[in-house]
Structures are given as structure tokens and as C-alpha cells.
Design a protein around this motif. Structure first.
Motif, PDB file in Angstrom:
ATOM      1  N   ALA A 199       0.481  -1.192  -0.116  1.00 18.61           N
ATOM      2  CA  ALA A 199       0.382   0.230  -0.033  1.00 18.61           C
ATOM      3  C   ALA A 199       0.985   1.117   0.009  1.00 18.61           C
ATOM      4  CB  ALA A 199      -1.216   0.096   1.182  1.00 18.61           C
ATOM      5  N   HIS A 200       2.347   1.293   0.842  1.00 19.05           N
ATOM      6  CA  HIS A 200       2.646   2.193   0.753  1.00 19.05           C
ATOM      7  C   HIS A 200       4.127   2.450   0.078  1.00 19.05           C
ATOM      8  CE1 HIS A 200       2.278   2.725   5.179  1.00 19.05           C
ATOM      9  NE2 HIS A 200       1.910   3.931   4.702  1.00 19.05           N
ATOM     10  N   MET A 201       3.479   1.798  -1.654  1.00 17.52           N
ATOM     11  CA  MET A 201       4.287   1.454  -2.771  1.00 17.52           C
ATOM     12  C   MET A 201       3.661   2.491  -3.905  1.00 17.52           C
ATOM     13  SD  MET A 201       5.318  -2.126  -3.408  1.00 17.52           S
ATOM     14  CE  MET A 201       5.983  -2.045  -4.936  1.00 17.52           C
ATOM     15  N   SER A 202       4.804   3.243  -4.564  1.00 18.20           N
ATOM     16  CA  SER A 202       3.757   4.229  -5.522  1.00 18.20           C
ATOM     17  C   SER A 202       3.542   3.377  -6.537  1.00 18.20           C
ATOM     18  CB  SER A 202       4.627   5.220  -5.681  1.00 18.20           C
ATOM     19  OG  SER A 202       5.698   4.521  -6.969  1.00 18.20           O
ATOM     20  N   GLU A 203       1.815   3.929  -7.575  1.00 21.29           N
ATOM     21  CA  GLU A 203       1.799   3.706  -8.655  1.00 21.29           C
ATOM     22  C   GLU A 203       2.875   2.640  -9.790  1.00 21.29           C
ATOM     23  OE1 GLU A 203      -1.211   5.023 -10.965  1.00 21.29           O
ATOM     24  OE2 GLU A 203      -2.388   5.654  -8.963  1.00 21.29           O
ATOM     25  N   GLU A 204       3.734   4.127  -9.967  1.00 14.69           N
ATOM     26  CA  GLU A 204       5.303   3.862 -10.760  1.00 14.69           C
ATOM     27  C   GLU A 204       5.305   1.835 -10.267  1.00 14.69           C
ATOM     28  OE1 GLU A 204       9.166   5.538 -12.726  1.00 14.69           O
ATOM     29  OE2 GLU A 204       8.338   6.342 -10.855  1.00 14.69           O
TER      30      GLU A 204
ATOM     31  N   ASN B 166      13.993   0.358 -15.731  1.00 17.13           N
ATOM     32  CA  ASN B 166      14.048  -0.142 -13.941  1.00 17.13           C
ATOM     33  C   ASN B 166      15.011  -0.308 -13.443  1.00 17.13           C
ATOM     34  OD1 ASN B 166      13.247  -0.937 -11.308  1.00 17.13           O
ATOM     35  ND2 ASN B 166      11.581  -2.217 -11.754  1.00 17.13           N
ATOM     36  N   ALA B 167      15.958   1.246 -13.978  1.00 18.71           N
ATOM     37  CA  ALA B 167      17.421   0.610 -13.294  1.00 18.71           C
ATOM     38  C   ALA B 167      17.938   0.394 -12.350  1.00 18.71           C
ATOM     39  CB  ALA B 167      18.000   2.286 -13.644  1.00 18.71           C
ATOM     40  N   PRO B 168      17.436   0.962 -11.415  1.00 19.26           N
ATOM     41  CA  PRO B 168      17.694   0.523 -10.185  1.00 19.26           C
ATOM     42  C   PRO B 168      17.371  -1.145  -9.896  1.00 19.26           C
ATOM     43  CG  PRO B 168      16.135   2.173  -9.610  1.00 19.26           C
ATOM     44  CD  PRO B 168      16.550   1.762 -11.005  1.00 19.26           C
ATOM     45  N   MET B 169      16.726  -1.683 -10.142  1.00 15.97           N
ATOM     46  CA  MET B 169      16.460  -3.550 -10.360  1.00 15.97           C
ATOM     47  C   MET B 169      17.701  -3.849 -11.490  1.00 15.97           C
ATOM     48  SD  MET B 169      14.461  -5.790  -8.481  1.00 15.97           S
ATOM     49  CE  MET B 169      15.606  -6.190  -7.936  1.00 15.97           C
ATOM     50  N   LEU B 170      17.691  -3.413 -12.073  1.00 15.05           N
ATOM     51  CA  LEU B 170      19.286  -3.930 -13.303  1.00 15.05           C
ATOM     52  C   LEU B 170      20.395  -4.099 -12.883  1.00 15.05           C
ATOM     53  CD1 LEU B 170      18.196  -2.417 -16.372  1.00 15.05           C
ATOM     54  CD2 LEU B 170      17.787  -4.891 -15.649  1.00 15.05           C
ATOM     55  N   LYS B 171      20.488  -2.879 -11.492  1.00 18.03           N
ATOM     56  CA  LYS B 171      21.815  -2.455 -10.778  1.00 18.03           C
ATOM     57  C   LYS B 171      21.780  -3.740  -9.326  1.00 18.03           C
ATOM     58  CE  LYS B 171      22.374   2.150 -11.561  1.00 18.03           C
ATOM     59  NZ  LYS B 171      22.659   3.603 -11.185  1.00 18.03           N
TER      60      LYS B 171
ATOM     61  N   THR C 273      11.491  -5.742 -27.419  1.00 23.18           N
ATOM     62  CA  THR C 273      10.927  -4.900 -26.910  1.00 23.18           C
ATOM     63  C   THR C 273      10.103  -4.560 -25.254  1.00 23.18           C
ATOM     64  OG1 THR C 273      10.737  -4.777 -28.939  1.00 23.18           O
ATOM     65  CG2 THR C 273       9.019  -3.564 -28.197  1.00 23.18           C
ATOM     66  N   GLY C 274      10.478  -3.839 -24.873  1.00 23.11           N
ATOM     67  CA  GLY C 274       9.466  -3.765 -23.736  1.00 23.11           C
ATOM     68  C   GLY C 274      10.203  -4.511 -22.015  1.00 23.11           C
ATOM     69  N   VAL C 275      11.402  -5.302 -22.346  1.00 23.09           N
ATOM     70  CA  VAL C 275      11.710  -6.191 -21.666  1.00 23.09           C
ATOM     71  C   VAL C 275      12.894  -6.764 -21.379  1.00 23.09           C
ATOM     72  CG1 VAL C 275      10.833  -8.165 -22.402  1.00 23.09           C
ATOM     73  CG2 VAL C 275      10.747  -8.073 -20.252  1.00 23.09           C
ATOM     74  N   VAL C 276      13.925  -6.559 -20.558  1.00 22.95           N
ATOM     75  CA  VAL C 276      14.966  -6.967 -20.515  1.00 22.95           C
ATOM     76  C   VAL C 276      15.343  -8.796 -19.735  1.00 22.95           C
ATOM     77  CG1 VAL C 276      17.053  -6.691 -19.620  1.00 22.95           C
ATOM     78  CG2 VAL C 276      16.124  -4.769 -20.232  1.00 22.95           C
TER      79      VAL C 276
END
Length: 202
Positions: A54-59, A160-165, A180-183
């Protein structure tokens, strides 16, 4: 979402059993100096887990679930909460806050085929940037290796650069494949990166 596939050679695992995954617990010090317990998810964590989401943003929720996600059905809650710690392993990060312990995030892997599991994480907005996802990643690797997993795999949105890091700094060799659209990310658990030390659960 397309099914993820493990692309590593299958070798005989060498398990090193220390602790039952359902009893797993380790202490980490976060970047802000607070302590966090990385431990096995329990049914009693239901309220804390839902509060964290619930405390996570929509993004943040979109990056985790690849779709707008404002609520969960009872069936989804049961799936995320009641895990067997064999084919479905889940950890939570419980942070010591002034008002008391708070479930700040969680990570899990789900076995998709023999020796290979899909991994995912979520951390609430207030605890982003503290190293929680990296800590969860390291401890899931410990459990996965002891369970004989050869690889952990994931699909990540390209922005989602933080997750990739988190994956890049996991301490195991990582390969990525972009579409396209996913790593597509694969972590090779059969090899260790030079200079990376292992961790021990408490």
C-alpha cells in the motif's frame, strides 16, 4: 508475459544445507544505519506485507507486477502469503523503526523448471535506496544455491534501472537479453564472481 526459460547447462548441484528456508533469518545493516532482519515470510506477515504494498507508488507497483495494481484478490493474497519454501520461497525485510518493526519489502523465487527459478522483489517507497532489495537478493541466492538451483531468472522493465543494478551487483555472473519492452535477466548460480564473499545466515 512470456514464460521465462533457463538457458544454462544442467550440472550436479553441491548443496550446503545450514538452515531450513522456512526458518531462515539474518541481520543486515542498511545504508541509513538501521538494522533489518531478512527472514522467511510467515502467515502472520499478512497485514505487514499488504501495508508495504500500500505504501508503494503506482510506478513501483507497475514495475513489480507489469500492470497497474491497486488491490489484490483473496486468492492472490493466499498465493503470495502461503509458500512451501520448496517450489516457492519468500523472504521479507523487517526494519527497526522508532515506532516498531516494519515490513519494508520482500523478495521471492518460484521454481519454473528443474534447477531454475523466477525471482522478484518489492520495496515500499519509504525504504527505497537503502540496499534492501540487494540484501534480499543475496539471501535468496544463498537459499537457492543450497536448494540446488542453477539459475535465477527475471523479467525487468527497461526503465527500471535500480532493479537492473541489483542484479548486476548480486555477486554472481549475470547475462541480459533485451527485447521490446523487457529485459530478460539470468543469474548463473553455478559460478561466483571473483572477489565476492559469501554471507552466512544467523
Amino acid at each position: 508475459m512470456a514464460a521465462l526459460r533457463c538457458r544454462l547447462a544442467i550440472l550436479d548441484p553441491v548443496p550446503d544445507s545450514r538452515m531450513s528456508p522456512s526458518e531462515y533469518s539474518a541481520i543486515e545493516t542498511l545504508r541509513n544505519g538501521r538494522r533489518a532482519e531478512i527472514r522467511a515470510l510467515k502467515p502472520a506477515d499478512r497485514a505487514g506485507l499488504l501495508e508495504a504494498v500500500a505504501h508503494m507508488s503506482e510506478e513501483a507497483r507497475y514495475r513489480r507486477f507489469f500492470a497497474p495494481k491497486r488491490s489484490f484478490s483473496e486468492q492472490e493474497i493466499e498465493f503470495y502469503l502461503n509458500v512451501d519454501f520448496v517450489g516457492h520461497v519468500a523472504l521479507v525485510a523487517v526494519v527497526d523503526e522508532p515506532a516498531g518493526p516494519v515490513v519494508a519489502g520482500g523478495g521471492r523465487y518460484i521454481v519454473s523448471e528443474p534447477g531454475c527459478a523466477e525471482v522478484a522483489f518489492a520495496v515500499d517507497d519509504a525504504h527505497q535506496g537503502l540496499g534492501i532489495a540487494s540484501a534480499l537478493m543475496r539471501h535468496l541466492i544463498v537459499i537457492a544455491r543450497e536448494a540446488g538451483m542453477k539459475a535465477l531468472i527475471a523479467e525487468v522493465l527497461p526503465d527500471n534501472a535500480p532493479m537492473l543494478k541489483v542484479f548486476e551487483r548480486s555477486g554472481v555472473p549475470v547475462t541480459t537479453r533485451r527485447e521490446t519492452g523487457v529485459v530478460h535477466v539470468t543469474l548463473d548460480l553455478l559460478r561466483r564472481e571473483a572477489g565476492r564473499a559469501g554471507i552466512q545466515p544467523k
